[in-house]
Motif scaffolding. Structure first.
Motif, PDB file in Angstrom:
ATOM      1  N   TYR A 199       0.842  -1.194   0.000  1.00  0.00           N
ATOM      2  CA  TYR A 199       0.000   0.000   0.000  1.00  0.00           C
ATOM      3  C   TYR A 199       0.884   1.253   0.000  1.00  0.00           C
ATOM      4  O   TYR A 199       1.964   1.255   0.602  1.00  0.00           O
ATOM      5  CB  TYR A 199      -0.892   0.059   1.236  1.00  0.00           C
ATOM      6  CG  TYR A 199      -1.828  -1.108   1.418  1.00  0.00           C
ATOM      7  CD1 TYR A 199      -3.060  -1.146   0.765  1.00  0.00           C
ATOM      8  CD2 TYR A 199      -1.498  -2.159   2.260  1.00  0.00           C
ATOM      9  CE1 TYR A 199      -3.931  -2.219   0.947  1.00  0.00           C
ATOM     10  CE2 TYR A 199      -2.357  -3.228   2.447  1.00  0.00           C
ATOM     11  CZ  TYR A 199      -3.569  -3.259   1.783  1.00  0.00           C
ATOM     12  OH  TYR A 199      -4.432  -4.307   1.965  1.00  0.00           O
ATOM     13  N   CYS A 218       0.280   5.356   0.889  1.00  0.00           N
ATOM     14  CA  CYS A 218      -0.641   6.385   1.389  1.00  0.00           C
ATOM     15  C   CYS A 218      -0.125   7.757   0.987  1.00  0.00           C
ATOM     16  O   CYS A 218       0.987   8.144   1.351  1.00  0.00           O
ATOM     17  CB  CYS A 218      -0.759   6.299   2.904  1.00  0.00           C
ATOM     18  SG  CYS A 218      -1.595   4.817   3.457  1.00  0.00           S
ATOM     19  N   LEU A 232      -5.233   6.593  -1.540  1.00  0.00           N
ATOM     20  CA  LEU A 232      -4.570   5.295  -1.362  1.00  0.00           C
ATOM     21  C   LEU A 232      -4.225   4.661  -2.713  1.00  0.00           C
ATOM     22  O   LEU A 232      -5.010   4.692  -3.655  1.00  0.00           O
ATOM     23  CB  LEU A 232      -5.475   4.346  -0.580  1.00  0.00           C
ATOM     24  CG  LEU A 232      -4.905   2.942  -0.319  1.00  0.00           C
ATOM     25  CD1 LEU A 232      -3.682   3.025   0.586  1.00  0.00           C
ATOM     26  CD2 LEU A 232      -5.962   2.026   0.282  1.00  0.00           C
ATOM     27  N   TYR A 236      -3.139   0.841  -4.099  1.00  0.00           N
ATOM     28  CA  TYR A 236      -3.137  -0.558  -3.662  1.00  0.00           C
ATOM     29  C   TYR A 236      -3.230  -1.452  -4.892  1.00  0.00           C
ATOM     30  O   TYR A 236      -3.484  -0.984  -6.006  1.00  0.00           O
ATOM     31  CB  TYR A 236      -4.291  -0.824  -2.697  1.00  0.00           C
ATOM     32  CG  TYR A 236      -5.662  -0.571  -3.282  1.00  0.00           C
ATOM     33  CD1 TYR A 236      -6.444  -1.623  -3.763  1.00  0.00           C
ATOM     34  CD2 TYR A 236      -6.182   0.722  -3.360  1.00  0.00           C
ATOM     35  CE1 TYR A 236      -7.703  -1.390  -4.306  1.00  0.00           C
ATOM     36  CE2 TYR A 236      -7.436   0.961  -3.896  1.00  0.00           C
ATOM     37  CZ  TYR A 236      -8.190  -0.095  -4.374  1.00  0.00           C
ATOM     38  OH  TYR A 236      -9.429   0.125  -4.909  1.00  0.00           O
TER      39      TYR A 236
END
Length: 378
Positions: free
Chosen positions: A118, A120, A148, A150
C-alpha cells in the motif's frame, strides 16, 4: 487476524555527516499515525531508526511479529524505505507493507514495488487505520480511501483520487513515545523539545519548494485555540512549531500571543517565518519574542535578487538584510536558510561568506538545490 502494526521512522543518513546531537526531531508524523491506530484499539509499536537501538529491525520483526508495517520519509530516505521493505519481506512475505510520507504524495509511482502493498498519499492517518481494519476483516472498501494506492487481484496498482485533509480533524497526539525518549530530542541548545504542527502545506508559491504542493496544494491551518491548548498540555518547556511558515497570518498570531499570555504559558519556541512578513510586522515579532520565541528559521534563500526572482520568492536581498538587522536588534535568534544553487561557482560561495559576515548572521543553514522527480524545476 488481529493486526499488529510496526511504525518505522527511518534514519536520514548513514554517513559521517549528520545533525545527531545537534538537531534531533521528535517523530511527530509517526506519532500522529500511532494515535489514530491506538484509537481503533490496534496493537502498535514504534521503531525509530534514528534513536539508539539495541535491537535490529530483524530482532523486532521476529519478537513482535507484526502483520502490518508502515514506513515514511522524504526523498533522501527513499533508499532506506526500499531497503526496510525488502528486509521485512525477507523475514515474512505475509507481512503487509505500507509506505507514506510527503515524498509519496507526488512520487508514489516511483515507490511501486513487489515489496510494497500500500502507498498512502494523504495526510489523513485514518487511512492507515482503515487499511488495518481491511486486513483484519475485509469489510472496508479500499476504493473509498483518500489517496490510497493498492493492488488489485491481478497485482495491478489502483490509484485512488486524493483530496486535501483538514488538520483540525486530527485527534490529540499521543506523545507516549516522546515522553519515553524526551532526553533524545533537541534543537541546538534547546533540549527536550516537542514538535507541534499547526498547518498543512504553505500559503506561498516559491518555485524551488516542494512543500507548496503538499496536501493537494491546499493550505489548511488549525484553529489557534487548539494550538495553544496543545502547547499548554505538552509537558516540556521547549516547542518546535514545524509549519512550513507559522508567521503568515497577522490576526492569527495576535490571537496566539493573547492566548499564551492569558494562560501564562512560559515556554521557548522555534518557528519558521518569512523575511517580508517579519519586516512588515515588527510589532508582532517583538510580542512573539516577549512570550518566548527563541529561534526564527528564516528562508532567506539567496543574497542575490536574480536568484530570488527566479525562485519566485517575492522578496529581495535588501529585505533579507533588514530582516537580519531587526532580529539582531531585539536579540531574537535568526537561523538564516540559504540555497546553494546548481549554478554556483567558487565566487558565489565567497560572496555568500562575505555577506553572512557583513550582515552579522550568526546561524546559517545551507541546502543544496535538489529538484524532485515529477515536480517542476526552475
Amino acid at each position: 487476524m488481529k493486526q499488529r502494526i510496526l511504525l518505522i521512522n527511518p534514519e536520514e543518513t548513514r554517513g559521517r555527516f549528520d545533525f545527531k546531537g545537534i538537531i534531533d526531531d521528535e517523530p511527530l508524523e509517526i506519532e500522529v499515525i500511532y494515535t489514530a491506530l491506538k484509537k481503533h484499539n490496534f496493537d502498535v509499536k514504534i521503531f525509530d531508526a534514528i534513536r539508539p537501538n539495541q535491537q535490529t529491525l530483524e530482532d523486532i520483526l521476529k519478537l513482535y511479529k507484526p502483520t502490518l508495517t508502515y514506513v515514511n520519509g522524504v526523498v533522501k530516505q527513499v533508499p532506506f524505505i526500499e531497503e526496510y521493505n525488502a528486509r521485512i519481506k525477507k523475514i515474512s512475505s505475509e507481512i503487509n507493507t505500507i509506505v507514506g510520507g510527503i515524498y509519496a504524495e507526488h512520487n508514489y509511482q516511483k515507490l511501486y514495488s513487489d515489496n510494497v502493498n500500500y502507498i498512502c498519499r494523504s495526510y489523513d492517518p485514518n487511512v492507515i487505520a482503515k487499511i488495518a481494519e481491511y486486513e483484519e476483516n475485509k469489510n472496508i472498501d479500499l476504493s473509498h480511501l483518500n489517496g490510497l494506492c493498492y493492488k488489485d487481484q491481478n497485482n495491478n496498482w489502483i490509484e485512488n483520487k486524493i483530496e486535501p485533509f483538514d488538520i483540525n480533524n486530527l485527534e490529540k497526539t499521543d506523545r507516549t513515545y516522546f515522553y519515553e525518549n524526551i532526553h533524545e530530542f533537541r534543537y541546538l541548545e534547546l533540549t527536550k523539545i516537542a514538535q507541534v504542527r499547526t498547518s498543512y502545506s504553505c500559503p506561498y508559491n516559491c518555485k524551488f519548494c516542494y512543500r507548496t504542493s503538499l496536501n493537494c496544494g491546499k493550505y489548511v491551518a488549525k484553529d489557534i485555540e487548539k494550538v495553544v491548548e496543545e502547547i499548554e498540555n505538552i509537558k516540556t518547556d521547549n516547542i518546535y512549531i514545524v509549519d512550513d511558515d507559522f508567521m503568515f497570518d497577522r490576526e492569527r498570531l495576535k490571537k496566539f500571543v493573547k492566548l499564551i499570555k492569558e494562560k501564562n504559558i512560559k515556554k521557548k519556541y522555534v518557528a519558521y517565518g518569512r523575511t517580508d512578513f517579519i519586516i512588515k510586522n515588527k510589532d508582532i515579532i517583538k510580542e512573539l519574542k516577549d512570550i518566548g520565541f527563541y529561534y526564527v528559521l528564516v528562508g532567506l534563500e539567496s543574497i542575490s535578487d536574480n536568484y530570488l526572482n527566479s525562485y519566485n520568492k517575492k522578496t529581495g536581498a535588501k529585505q533579507n538584510e533588514e530582516c537580519i538587522e531587526f532580529l539582531n536588534s531585539i536579540n531574537l535568534n535568526c537561523m538564516g536558510m540559504l540555497i546553494v544553487d546548481l549554478e554556483f561557482t567558487r565566487i558565489d560561495f565567497k560572496n555568500m561568506y562575505k555577506w553572512i559576515k557583513n550582515t552579522k548572521l550568526k546561524h546559517v543553514a545551507l541546502s543544496i538545490f535538489t529538484p524532485l522527480p515529477r515536480f517542476r524545476i526552475i
